[in-house]
Design a protein around this motif. Structure first.
Motif, PDB file in Angstrom:
ATOM      1  N   LYS A   1       0.782  -1.424   0.444  1.00 59.41           N
ATOM      2  CA  LYS A   1      -0.159   0.751  -0.169  1.00 59.41           C
ATOM      3  C   LYS A   1       0.978   1.328   0.016  1.00 59.41           C
ATOM      4  O   LYS A   1       1.693   1.457   1.419  1.00 59.41           O
TER       5      LYS A   1
ATOM      6  N   ASN B   1      -3.519  -5.304 -11.541  1.00 59.10           N
ATOM      7  CA  ASN B   1      -4.568  -5.018  -9.793  1.00 59.10           C
ATOM      8  C   ASN B   1      -4.661  -4.498  -8.599  1.00 59.10           C
ATOM      9  O   ASN B   1      -5.438  -4.353  -8.190  1.00 59.10           O
TER      10      ASN B   1
ATOM     11  N   ASN C   1      -5.922  -1.160  -7.242  1.00 59.45           N
ATOM     12  CA  ASN C   1      -7.598  -1.291  -6.830  1.00 59.45           C
ATOM     13  C   ASN C   1      -8.008   0.672  -7.158  1.00 59.45           C
ATOM     14  O   ASN C   1      -6.847   0.957  -7.384  1.00 59.45           O
ATOM     15  N   PRO C   2      -9.150   0.587  -6.707  1.00 56.06           N
ATOM     16  CA  PRO C   2      -9.267   2.163  -8.122  1.00 56.06           C
ATOM     17  C   PRO C   2      -9.069   2.870  -7.207  1.00 56.06           C
ATOM     18  O   PRO C   2      -9.063   3.954  -6.977  1.00 56.06           O
ATOM     19  N   ASP C   3      -8.609   3.191  -5.020  1.00 56.74           N
ATOM     20  CA  ASP C   3      -8.129   3.861  -4.683  1.00 56.74           C
ATOM     21  C   ASP C   3      -6.428   4.216  -5.502  1.00 56.74           C
ATOM     22  O   ASP C   3      -5.826   5.452  -5.398  1.00 56.74           O
ATOM     23  N   LYS C   4      -5.442   3.506  -6.214  1.00 57.75           N
ATOM     24  CA  LYS C   4      -4.351   3.502  -6.914  1.00 57.75           C
ATOM     25  C   LYS C   4      -4.013   3.621  -5.957  1.00 57.75           C
ATOM     26  O   LYS C   4      -3.037   3.311  -5.799  1.00 57.75           O
TER      27      LYS C   4
ATOM     28  N   GLY D   1      -1.620  -2.567  -4.512  1.00 61.07           N
ATOM     29  CA  GLY D   1      -1.965  -3.805  -5.386  1.00 61.07           C
ATOM     30  C   GLY D   1      -1.412  -5.192  -4.988  1.00 61.07           C
ATOM     31  O   GLY D   1      -0.536  -4.758  -3.364  1.00 61.07           O
TER      32      GLY D   1
ATOM     33  N   GLU E   1      -9.023  -4.689   2.597  1.00 64.75           N
ATOM     34  CA  GLU E   1      -9.195  -3.012   2.594  1.00 64.75           C
ATOM     35  C   GLU E   1      -9.337  -3.069   0.901  1.00 64.75           C
ATOM     36  O   GLU E   1     -10.332  -1.713  -0.035  1.00 64.75           O
ATOM     37  N   ALA E   2      -8.481  -3.308   0.057  1.00 67.51           N
ATOM     38  CA  ALA E   2      -8.886  -3.157  -1.636  1.00 67.51           C
ATOM     39  C   ALA E   2      -9.273  -3.433  -2.327  1.00 67.51           C
ATOM     40  O   ALA E   2     -10.385  -2.965  -3.388  1.00 67.51           O
ATOM     41  N   TYR E   3      -9.727  -5.206  -1.939  1.00 61.94           N
ATOM     42  CA  TYR E   3     -10.753  -5.922  -3.530  1.00 61.94           C
ATOM     43  C   TYR E   3     -11.871  -6.947  -1.918  1.00 61.94           C
ATOM     44  O   TYR E   3     -12.468  -7.120  -2.749  1.00 61.94           O
TER      45      TYR E   3
ATOM     46  N   PHE F   1     -12.081 -11.813  -1.895  1.00 62.58           N
ATOM     47  CA  PHE F   1     -10.799 -11.892  -2.990  1.00 62.58           C
ATOM     48  C   PHE F   1     -10.262 -13.232  -1.787  1.00 62.58           C
ATOM     49  O   PHE F   1      -9.599 -13.548  -2.936  1.00 62.58           O
TER      50      PHE F   1
END
Length: 737
Positions: free
Chosen positions: A77, A117, A119-122, A125, A412-414, A418
């Motif tokens: 992160k 991969n 996540n939308p918040d960049k 991954g 948190e990401a997916y 997941f």
């Protein structure tokens, strides 16, 4: 059997050095064999024949070309207000992956931006490291390289974690601080029991000999059989506990004989022929319960049961051979005039009445004690009825571990789903069903199912005959919604005129859990029936066995209810060191029933056998209950406390599987030994009076008599000294007593 053990004890006590040296030599030989051969544990927890297992074989044969290569995820992160795909952060990730790629075991590495991969918040991954070998075969050196490489990201302010199929936090196989604490507590209990620091160490030392020999045999066996590593922990846990208990029972009987004026050698032989006989019987009961795991028809559980039974068998052999040998060396140091001070206020005897305070309390208020005990256990049983079985995952590991941190970052990401991705293999059966429109409709149908985040398009194998889809659920691997989703996907086979197989780690765990829940009633009924017949043969009674098995049903129900209350419902998590609530380990109910059945029957035998002996001599049912609590109650108390101490040590393990096992077994012994055997059993037997010992004459003639108390020996041996049929050499040191 009792006479054989009598003579065995006599021989071992007279040949102490030879016996002890033989076992030390045996352990040395086994250790040498292991150093030469090494060990080869397997971690396969699948069940041949299940739908997920069949699909997994198809996946390996048609899509992956064999066993899947191990993969490790490095989850990352970016620092606050930074993007993970910023050039500076990408350079750091590239540097880290370049270091890992130097490992010859690594086949390929892929960065988050290449895998798309992020996540939308960049911000979050994960990089994927693919090895040449399957996950279970990835070396410790390769794992350590990955763990060390995380510092490159951390130095740049990134949060990191680990994931994937490669396991970085291995299951502990004993020897940790928790186990040491448990053994230390057992030593304190033994010191209070025998009022001697020297004597207190003997049962522990003897138990370690039995466990050590058994564990060494298991390690050798890993080269010939598929044995999971957790078998070693289970075997060590149970072997250590029963080994100490069995030694305690023989030591205690030895001291009783010394107090009656027998010589050291006489006391050794009598203790082995009486208490040793009960130990053999109790140990065989535990072994049969463990071998009963075969009924579940799950290969890895059968192996676990057999491996643990081997250690228990070695513990029995050591108890009836090495204990007499140890007593032959140092028996004259055990002063019989010292009184037992364990739980003094509860167990102090009244010489005039031949009872103790607890015995008097129970027999004077049997109805109150029975009702309170039964109601309490029944209430504790309630949470069991919403039991949810599963396999602990990275989310159940301690917060400080890299795998837990990786799990939380991926969640948190997916989202939770997941971690429970399902692999669906579609077999169209004909060209019409394999058309692009049909396959697109299938993917759409999967996306429309409840609790589905995303279903991928169908990907064909090389022959174009089978198609692979990936389905991401909304919920975690052990959630009831995910289990229902697996069932719904399989049911779509009939609606779409094509066969749909579901596999992946989540589906495998779901199938294993379902198989165990299906086999649990059969296994439990067999155990209860076996217990009833066994107790009927031992105690020559119908009501006593009925009371014994109903007591076990109460204690095991309350134990599993307590486990659900803590582990699954999330109560008292901080007290027991659980990082969060989770599903109950899928193999725990069956293991708990098998192990606790054996242990509860141990306590029943040691306590009620003395009651039966007293009733046979006096015909006074109440006096029999008092005699059992007075003479064997303290030993059962000490044995129960030792079991709880040893099992509780495993609660301190970082591995969630071992923590659950330790909690369940410790709670089970606490409830069975102290609530059922030392409270409900004597209270109910007081209420039943003489009817407790009713036994039809025709049935008495039909069933064999095992004489586990060694009555035949004592009847002959208690004759005047000149008429004793068994001659023993009186040691010079006997004059000291």
């Amino acid at each position: 059997m009792s006479k054989f053990l009598f003579h065995l004890g006599k021989w071992a006590g007279s040949n102490s050095k030879k016996v002890i040296l033989t076992f030390i030599l045996l352990m040395a030989v086994l250790g040498g064999v292991i150093m030469n051969m090494g060990t080869a544990f397997t971690e396969d927890v699948s069940i041949p024949g299940t739908e997920s297992e069949k699909a997994l074989k198809v996946l390996e044969e048609e899509f992956t070309g064999g066993k899947q290569a191990g993969q490790a995820y490095i989850v990352m992160k970016a620092p606050p207000n930074e993007s993970l795909n910023a050039e500076e952060n990408k350079a750091v990730v590239t540097e880290m992956l370049a270091k890992i790629k130097e490992d010859p075991a690594v086949n390929s590495v892929a960065a988050p931006d290449k895998l798309a991969n992020i996540n939308p918040d960049k911000q979050i991954g994960y990089a994927v490291i693919t090895y040449h070998s399957p996950a279970a075969e990835v070396s410790q050196a390769s794992k350590e390289l990955v763990e060390e490489s995380l510092s490159i990201l951390q130095d740049k302010g990134m949060q990191t974690g680990l994931g994937g199929t490669v396991e970085f936090e291995k299951t502990e196989a004993g020897g940790g601080p928790g186990e040491i604490l448990g053994v230390s507590l057992a030593y304190v209990i033994l010191a209070l029991t025998f009022v001697s620091l020297l004597v207190a160490g003997m049962p522990i030392l003897i138990a370690l000999i039995g466990v050590g020999t058994g564990v060494l045999l298991i390690l050798v066996g890993t080269n010939y059989f598929d044995i999971p590593s957790i078998s070693l922990t289970l075997a060590a846990m149970l072997g250590l506990a029963v080994g100490i208990d069995y030694s305690l029972f023989i030591f205690s009987r030895f001291k009783q004989q010394l107090k009656k004026g027998y010589t050291v050698q006489e006391s050794i032989a009598i203790a082995n022929g009486t208490a040793g006989n009960a130990v053999v019987f109790a140990g065989i009961t535990v072994i049969i319960a463990l071998l009963g795991l075969m009924v579940v028809q799950i290969p890895f559980m059968t192996v676990m049961g057999v491996a643990t039974a081997v250690v228990v068998l070695l513990s029995i052999i050591v108890a009836i051979v090495v204990v007499p040998a140890i007593l032959g060396l140092m028996g004259h140091r055990m002063k019989p005039e010292k009184s037992n001070r364990l739980l003094v206020k509860v167990t102090r005897s009244d010489k005039k009445s031949g009872t103790n305070k607890w015995g008097s309390f129970v027999t004077k208020r049997p109805l109150i004690v029975s009702v309170v005990g039964i109601v309490a256990l029944t209430v504790m049983m309630v949470p069991f009825f919403h039991l949810n079985l599963g396999l602990p995952d990275g989310g159940n590991k301690p917060y400080e571990t890299a795998e837990r941190q990786g799990y939380d970052l991926l969640t948190e990401a997916y989202g939770e789903g997941f971690h429970s991705t399902l692999v669906v293999i579609a077999d169209p059966a004909n060209e019409q069903n394999a058309s692009p429109d049909k396959l697109a409709a299938l993917s759409k149908k999967l996306n429309e199912l409840d609790h589905v985040v995303k279903a991928s398009p169908a990907m064909p194998n090389q022959k174009g005959e089978l198609f692979l889809l990936s389905v991401t659920p909304e919920d975690g691997p052990n959630a009831p919604e995910t289990k229902e989703l697996v069932k719904e996907i399989r049911d779509l086979s009939d609606e779409n005129n094509m066969s749909l197989m579901v596999t992946g780690a989540t589906a495998v765990n779901i199938d294993v859990s379902d198989q165990i829940m299906g086999a649990l009633p059969v296994f439990a009924v067999l155990i209860v029936v076996f217990a009833f017949v066994l107790m009927m043969v031992v105690f020559r009674s119908i009501l006593v066995p009925l009371k014994a098995v109903l007591g076990f049903v109460l204690s095991i129900g309350a134990t599993l209810g307590f486990t659900v209350f803590v582990v699954q419902d999330g109560h008292f998590l901080d007290l027991f060191g659980f990082p969060g609530s989770s599903a109950v380990l899928f193999l725990l109910p069956v293991l708990a029933i098998g192990i606790l059945f054996g242990l509860s029957m141990d306590y029943e035998v040691f306590l009620v056998s003395r009651m039966r002996e007293e009733y046979a001599h006096t015909g006074d049912a109440k006096k029999a209950v008092l005699a059992g609590l007075n003479e064997n109650g303290t030993v059962v108390t000490a044995a129960g406390l030792i079991m709880i101490a040893v099992f509780s040590g495993f609660i301190f393990s970082h591995d969630p599987i071992i923590k659950q096992m330790g909690l369940t077994l410790a709670a089970g012994v606490l409830l069975d030994a102290f609530v059922v055997r030392l409270a409900i059993v004597p209270a109910v037997m007081t209420l039943m009076g003489k009817s407790a010992w009713y036994f039809p004459k025709w049935l008495d003639k039909l069933l064999p008599n095992f004489d586990i108390e060694g009555e035949a020996i004592m009847k002959e041996y208690d004759k005047p000294h000149s008429n004793r049929p068994i001659e023993l050499k009186v040691l010079k040191e006997s004059a000291d007593f």
